[in-house]
Each structure stands twice: as structure tokens, then as C-alpha cells.
Design a protein around this motif. Sequence first.
Motif, short mmCIF file in Angstrom:
data_model
loop_
_atom_site.label_atom_id
_atom_site.label_comp_id
_atom_site.label_asym_id
_atom_site.label_seq_id
_atom_site.Cartn_x
_atom_site.Cartn_y
_atom_site.Cartn_z
N LYS A 286 24.03 77.89 87.42
CA LYS A 286 24.40 76.84 88.37
C LYS A 286 23.22 75.93 88.61
O LYS A 286 22.11 76.37 88.80
CB LYS A 286 24.83 77.49 89.69
N ARG A 287 23.47 74.65 88.60
CA ARG A 287 22.41 73.69 88.82
C ARG A 287 21.87 73.80 90.24
O ARG A 287 22.62 73.86 91.20
CB ARG A 287 22.94 72.27 88.59
N ARG A 288 20.56 73.84 90.35
CA ARG A 288 19.95 73.93 91.66
C ARG A 288 20.13 72.63 92.42
O ARG A 288 20.42 71.59 91.86
CB ARG A 288 18.46 74.23 91.50
N SER A 289 19.96 72.72 93.72
CA SER A 289 20.18 71.56 94.58
C SER A 289 19.09 70.53 94.37
O SER A 289 17.93 70.76 94.70
CB SER A 289 20.18 72.00 96.04
N LEU A 290 19.47 69.40 93.82
CA LEU A 290 18.56 68.27 93.67
C LEU A 290 19.01 67.22 94.66
O LEU A 290 19.66 66.24 94.30
CB LEU A 290 18.56 67.76 92.23
N ILE A 291 18.67 67.43 95.90
CA ILE A 291 19.18 66.61 97.00
C ILE A 291 18.79 65.15 96.83
O ILE A 291 19.55 64.24 97.19
CB ILE A 291 18.68 67.16 98.35
N THR A 292 17.62 64.89 96.27
CA THR A 292 17.16 63.51 96.12
C THR A 292 17.98 62.75 95.09
O THR A 292 18.00 61.53 95.09
CB THR A 292 15.68 63.47 95.72
N LEU A 293 18.65 63.49 94.22
CA LEU A 293 19.52 62.87 93.22
C LEU A 293 20.95 62.82 93.71
O LEU A 293 21.65 61.82 93.54
CB LEU A 293 19.44 63.67 91.90
N GLN A 294 21.38 63.88 94.35
CA GLN A 294 22.78 63.99 94.75
C GLN A 294 23.08 63.27 96.06
O GLN A 294 24.20 62.81 96.28
CB GLN A 294 23.14 65.48 94.87
N ASP A 295 22.10 63.20 96.96
CA ASP A 295 22.31 62.55 98.26
C ASP A 295 21.04 61.82 98.67
O ASP A 295 20.32 62.24 99.58
CB ASP A 295 22.69 63.59 99.31
N PRO A 296 20.75 60.69 98.02
CA PRO A 296 19.47 60.01 98.27
C PRO A 296 19.34 59.43 99.68
O PRO A 296 18.24 59.07 100.08
CB PRO A 296 19.47 58.89 97.21
N LYS A 297 20.45 59.36 100.44
CA LYS A 297 20.37 58.80 101.79
C LYS A 297 20.21 59.89 102.86
O LYS A 297 20.17 59.59 104.05
CB LYS A 297 21.63 57.97 102.09
N SER A 298 20.12 61.13 102.44
CA SER A 298 20.00 62.22 103.40
C SER A 298 18.62 62.25 104.04
O SER A 298 17.65 61.72 103.49
CB SER A 298 20.26 63.56 102.69
N PRO A 299 18.49 62.89 105.21
CA PRO A 299 17.17 63.01 105.85
C PRO A 299 16.17 63.75 104.96
O PRO A 299 14.97 63.44 105.00
CB PRO A 299 17.48 63.82 107.13
N ILE A 300 16.64 64.70 104.20
CA ILE A 300 15.72 65.44 103.32
C ILE A 300 15.18 64.51 102.23
O ILE A 300 13.99 64.54 101.92
CB ILE A 300 16.41 66.66 102.70
N SER A 301 16.04 63.70 101.67
CA SER A 301 15.58 62.75 100.65
C SER A 301 14.58 61.78 101.25
O SER A 301 13.59 61.42 100.60
CB SER A 301 16.78 61.99 100.06
N GLU A 302 14.83 61.38 102.48
CA GLU A 302 13.88 60.48 103.16
C GLU A 302 12.53 61.19 103.35
O GLU A 302 11.47 60.57 103.21
CB GLU A 302 14.44 60.05 104.51
N ALA A 303 12.59 62.49 103.65
CA ALA A 303 11.35 63.25 103.80
C ALA A 303 10.57 63.30 102.49
O ALA A 303 9.34 63.24 102.48
CB ALA A 303 11.66 64.66 104.30
N PHE A 304 11.29 63.42 101.38
CA PHE A 304 10.60 63.42 100.08
C PHE A 304 9.99 62.05 99.80
O PHE A 304 8.92 61.96 99.19
CB PHE A 304 11.57 63.82 98.97
N ARG A 305 10.63 60.99 100.22
CA ARG A 305 10.03 59.66 100.04
C ARG A 305 8.77 59.52 100.90
O ARG A 305 7.80 58.88 100.49
CB ARG A 305 11.05 58.58 100.37
N THR A 306 8.79 60.13 102.07
CA THR A 306 7.58 60.15 102.90
C THR A 306 6.47 60.93 102.21
O THR A 306 5.30 60.51 102.21
CB THR A 306 7.89 60.79 104.27
N LEU A 307 6.84 62.05 101.60
CA LEU A 307 5.88 62.84 100.84
C LEU A 307 5.28 62.01 99.70
O LEU A 307 4.07 62.00 99.48
CB LEU A 307 6.57 64.09 100.27
N ARG A 308 6.14 61.28 99.01
CA ARG A 308 5.67 60.41 97.91
C ARG A 308 4.67 59.37 98.43
O ARG A 308 3.62 59.15 97.82
CB ARG A 308 6.88 59.70 97.29
N THR A 309 5.00 58.77 99.55
CA THR A 309 4.10 57.76 100.12
C THR A 309 2.76 58.37 100.52
O THR A 309 1.70 57.79 100.25
CB THR A 309 4.74 57.11 101.36
N ASN A 310 2.82 59.53 101.13
CA ASN A 310 1.58 60.19 101.55
C ASN A 310 0.70 60.55 100.36
O ASN A 310 -0.53 60.50 100.44
CB ASN A 310 1.90 61.43 102.37
#
Length: 231
Positions: free
Chosen positions: A9-33
Motif C-alpha cells: 500500500k502506498r504510504r501517505s504522501l500528504i503533500t502530493l495528495q492534499d497540498p492545501k492541508s495544514p500538514i502540507s503547509e507545515a512542510f512548506r514552512t520546513l522547506r523555507t526554514n
Amino acid sequence: MKSRQSAHKRRSLITLQDPKSPISEAFRTLRTNIQFASVDKELRTLMVTSSGPGEGKSIVSANLAITLAQAGKAVLLVDADMRKPTVNHTFRFLNNEGLTNVISGTATLEDVIKTDTDVEGLDVLTSGPIPPNPAELLGSKRMKALIEEAQTKYDVVLFDTPPVIAVTDAQILASQVDGVILVVSSGKTNQELAVKAKSLLETVQANIIGCVLNNRKLSGNSYYYYYYGER
């Protein structure tokens, strides 16, 4: 033709499957940092590790790689956990060839890199066959050459590595990359082990650029929240 493992089963790739979610936003913050983590030198080779197993380093690595690619970067995600590889499961690739083949000299990067990831700009190098001596392979001259070659083709090379406490692999690779991210799991990671992991990385003069707090559940919110802070 791309080969996939339908049995996993494919693991949860939230940034691909739901890019508008709070978790995806947190990853974008991580990228910026990460982009601001070093002023004088661009961080082009990064590794993600944890103190122990099951703390989420591999899923953090995959989602961070996707987020970097979504920003227009050419990204190579490398599964450097040659003891318990998982990146092939995450992206549903076969793992019959990969990093170990390149280091052993039986294949080139071009031969084994997977490009069909469903994410523009993101390529994947799976671990390949599990070797008897992963630490020696990671510390070899061929591994150093592989890192140098990958940097000529990609903006960011991101390594998913084994936990620091369990084996020496992460320490070996930490001394060869520009930056290290340590993942800790809320409510799971032992504080003393996290401190020990940090100390082991500092022993090899690793550039620890930050820590990701994984699996932090906020009250009244069904999402888990990832936080990136200063070490």
C-alpha cells in the motif's frame, strides 16, 4: 516501463495528495526554514534521520522531497537505509536495483534512477539489494563520487538514512552532506536517546540544521502537525 509493487500500500504522501492541508503547509514552512538555515552556503545535500526506528523519518523525507520539487527544484531522493529500505514502498517501485548497484560499480546513476514519481522534478534512487556491509559502502570513495555526481544533476539531493542510535550508517553519511535534519516523534521518542543522537552526530561534526517534531496531535484538530524549530 515502470515497475510497481502492487502488494504494498502506498504510504501517505500528504503533500502530493492534499497540498492545501495544514500538514502540507507545515512542510512548506520546513522547506523555507531549510532555505534560510545557511546564509553563506546553499544546502544542496541533506539527510534525514532519527534517534530510533518508527519515528517517521522516511515519510518526512518523502514529503520534504515532494515539497522541494513543488517549489521548482530538481530533487533526488536517495534511500540510504540499506538495512530496512522503505522508499521503494512509498513510491511503489521495485527495489531490485539502486544505490548499492551504483556504489558497487555494477550500474550507473542513469541506469537505476526512477523518474516516474508522479511529481515533476522529483527522481528517486532506491536502495537496491541489501548488502552485508552498508556502513562500509556509505563510507567508500564511490559513495563520495556518487554524491558529487548527483550534485551536478540536481539542485537538492536528499538522503533517507537509518536511525542514528542503531547503527553507524547515519553518522558516516552525516559527515558528507551539507545539513542534517533530526526527526523526533511526539510521545514516542525518548528524550535521552534524542540527546544522544544529537551528540553522536556532533561527534562527526555534522551540520544539524534543525529538528522536526513529528506526530504532534493538536487538540480539537484531526490533523497531525509537524513543527520545525531551531536546535
